[in-house]
Design a protein around this motif. Structure first.
Motif, short mmCIF file in Angstrom:
data_model
loop_
_atom_site.label_atom_id
_atom_site.label_comp_id
_atom_site.label_asym_id
_atom_site.label_seq_id
_atom_site.Cartn_x
_atom_site.Cartn_y
_atom_site.Cartn_z
N GLY A 117 0.58 -1.54 -0.58
CA GLY A 117 -0.09 0.10 -0.09
C GLY A 117 0.75 1.30 -0.05
O GLY A 117 0.21 2.26 -0.70
N LEU A 118 2.24 1.53 0.74
CA LEU A 118 2.76 2.64 1.09
C LEU A 118 3.86 2.84 -0.29
O LEU A 118 4.25 3.87 -1.13
CB LEU A 118 3.66 2.59 2.14
CG LEU A 118 3.13 2.59 3.31
CD1 LEU A 118 4.09 1.88 4.46
CD2 LEU A 118 2.54 3.68 3.89
N HIS A 119 3.89 2.31 -1.57
CA HIS A 119 3.97 2.26 -2.45
C HIS A 119 3.36 3.24 -3.61
O HIS A 119 3.62 2.80 -4.69
CB HIS A 119 3.71 0.36 -3.33
CG HIS A 119 5.39 0.24 -2.64
ND1 HIS A 119 5.60 -0.22 -1.91
CD2 HIS A 119 7.38 -0.07 -3.65
CE1 HIS A 119 6.88 -1.10 -1.54
NE2 HIS A 119 7.60 -1.08 -2.77
N TRP A 120 2.10 2.94 -3.06
CA TRP A 120 1.00 3.93 -3.64
C TRP A 120 2.00 5.62 -4.28
O TRP A 120 1.92 5.99 -4.99
CB TRP A 120 -0.03 4.43 -2.76
CG TRP A 120 -1.13 5.22 -3.93
CD1 TRP A 120 -1.22 6.85 -3.62
CD2 TRP A 120 -2.54 5.48 -4.44
NE1 TRP A 120 -1.83 7.38 -4.12
CE2 TRP A 120 -3.42 6.35 -4.37
CE3 TRP A 120 -3.14 3.80 -4.49
CZ2 TRP A 120 -4.41 6.24 -5.67
CZ3 TRP A 120 -4.44 3.78 -5.30
CH2 TRP A 120 -4.54 5.21 -5.73
N PHE A 121 3.01 5.95 -3.41
CA PHE A 121 2.77 6.52 -2.67
C PHE A 121 4.71 7.13 -4.02
O PHE A 121 4.91 7.88 -4.33
CB PHE A 121 4.21 7.46 -1.42
CG PHE A 121 2.39 7.83 -0.72
CD1 PHE A 121 1.81 9.19 -1.17
CD2 PHE A 121 2.73 6.89 0.30
CE1 PHE A 121 1.17 8.79 -0.07
CE2 PHE A 121 1.07 6.60 0.48
CZ PHE A 121 0.54 8.04 1.12
N ALA A 122 4.60 6.08 -4.62
CA ALA A 122 5.98 5.53 -5.62
C ALA A 122 4.80 5.63 -7.13
O ALA A 122 6.53 5.26 -8.13
CB ALA A 122 6.27 4.47 -5.40
N LEU A 123 3.62 5.93 -7.44
CA LEU A 123 3.99 5.61 -9.00
C LEU A 123 3.20 7.24 -8.98
O LEU A 123 3.04 7.76 -8.95
CB LEU A 123 2.02 5.09 -8.65
CG LEU A 123 2.11 3.24 -8.04
CD1 LEU A 123 0.51 2.43 -7.76
CD2 LEU A 123 3.33 2.57 -8.74
N SER A 159 -5.03 5.35 -13.41
CA SER A 159 -6.18 5.49 -12.41
C SER A 159 -6.11 5.45 -11.18
O SER A 159 -5.39 4.60 -10.57
CB SER A 159 -7.38 5.63 -13.22
OG SER A 159 -6.87 4.03 -13.19
N ALA A 160 -7.40 5.76 -10.60
CA ALA A 160 -6.77 4.88 -9.01
C ALA A 160 -7.45 3.88 -8.95
O ALA A 160 -6.51 3.04 -8.41
CB ALA A 160 -7.96 6.09 -8.11
N THR A 161 -8.20 2.93 -9.68
CA THR A 161 -9.08 1.95 -9.56
C THR A 161 -7.17 0.93 -10.19
O THR A 161 -7.20 -0.25 -9.64
CB THR A 161 -9.97 1.82 -10.37
OG1 THR A 161 -10.90 2.17 -10.56
CG2 THR A 161 -10.34 0.46 -10.76
N GLY A 162 -7.26 1.49 -11.05
CA GLY A 162 -4.95 1.01 -11.33
C GLY A 162 -4.42 0.71 -11.17
O GLY A 162 -3.17 -0.23 -10.86
N ASN A 163 -4.44 1.48 -9.83
CA ASN A 163 -3.42 1.73 -8.95
C ASN A 163 -3.47 0.89 -8.00
O ASN A 163 -2.15 0.09 -7.65
CB ASN A 163 -2.73 3.21 -8.50
CG ASN A 163 -2.02 3.70 -9.80
OD1 ASN A 163 -1.39 3.01 -10.68
ND2 ASN A 163 -1.84 5.34 -9.40
N ILE A 164 -4.44 0.80 -7.25
CA ILE A 164 -5.29 0.26 -6.56
C ILE A 164 -4.71 -1.79 -6.91
O ILE A 164 -3.65 -2.14 -5.73
CB ILE A 164 -6.94 0.03 -6.17
CG1 ILE A 164 -6.81 1.59 -5.70
CG2 ILE A 164 -6.78 -0.98 -4.69
CD1 ILE A 164 -8.39 1.62 -5.15
#
Length: 279
Positions: free
Chosen positions: A199-205, A209-214
């Protein structure tokens, strides 16, 4: 790593502290990186090339941030822990907390090899899922920089083994997983830190889209589970650090090869996209 009795408050404290430690280590590293860039670029008017920027980021985020918070936790826990337990009214006293660092024996070397293969298989399976779903996923910032300047990838390959793997594993497996395991036991002790790590890798992207990144972060849980299981099986932080480091180095190597030989590939754009989906 011992398992002690669980109470609702103790459960909440364990989860909050684990997430806080993981996020705090990364945030601390990012703040240090920003300060260093501010001093060098703004204060001293130094024009930092991309390679210098990535080296500073690795040193401060994974080196000082992740590894530094893990070390600080080990040193401060015996001093601060009793005071926090007294304030919260915890009567149970957890066992000693440590992170074992040993030269892997033959069994652990076999786990490193097997874990590396499993992590790669999980990544390839995740890339296939992303291709089938055709979701708009973001790109890892380090990989994006590497595409623009391939020489950065030549730094990230050894850094994966020397800095990224050890630093992130000390924090997420050594501290976060060890903290969760104390309260929940080994299975949940692997699952929750793996989810936090992904989950914390979210900030490395960047982008997507939000859905795609999830969905992309969900795919990252697979390799994270391998790292966590390896630590649980060996109680030696060197094992998941090696698996993680070699795994990352392999992905960055693949990206470098694809970029370097793109003119010889039949479909370079799709091949690059497939490799980026792994990172």
């Amino acid at each position: 790593m011992s398992t002690s009795a669980r109470s609702p408050l103790r459960t909440v404290v364990a989860v909050v502290s684990a997430i806080g430690l993981g996020a705090g280590g990364l945030l601390f590293g990012f703040v240090l990186t920003a300060v260093a860039f501010g001093v060098l670029v703004v204060g001293l008017s130094i024009d930092l090339p991309d390679t210098a920027q990535i080296v500073l980021s690795l040193i401060f985020v994974q080196g000082v941030g992740c590894a530094g918070v893990a070390y600080a936790y080990l040193k401060l826990r015996p001093v601060v822990g009793p005071k926090i337990r007294a304030v919260l009214g915890f009567e149970e006293v957890p066992g000693p907390f440590d992170i074992d660092v040993d030269v892997p024996d033959l069994r652990q070397v076999a786990i490193v090899v097997g874990g590396y293969v499993l992590a790669l298989l999980a990544a390839f399976a995740g890339s296939f899922v992303l291709t089938v779903l055709q979701v708009d996923t973001g790109t890892n910032q380090a990989a994006q920089m590497g595409m623009e300047n391939p020489s950065i990838l030549l730094i990230l390959i050894p850094a994966s083994i020397l800095i990224i793997g050890p630093g992130e594993e000390l924090l997420f497996r050594g501290v976060v997983q060890g903290r969760i395991r104390e309260v929940f036991g080994p299975v949940i002790g692997v699952l929750i830190p793996s989810a936090v790590f992904a989950g914390l890798h979210w900030f490395a992207l960047t982008g997507g889209s939000a859905t795609g990144n999830i969905v992309a972060l969900g795919v990252l849980v697979g390799p994270a589970l391998v790292f966590g299981a390896a630590y649980e099986l060996t109680d030696n932080i060197v094992v998941p650090a090696l698996i993680h480091g070699i795994y990352n180095a392999t992905l960055f190597s693949l990206l470098y090869v694809v970029i370097a030989f793109s003119d010889q590939l039949p479909d370079p754009q799709n091949t690059t996209a497939a490799v980026l989906a792994l990172i």
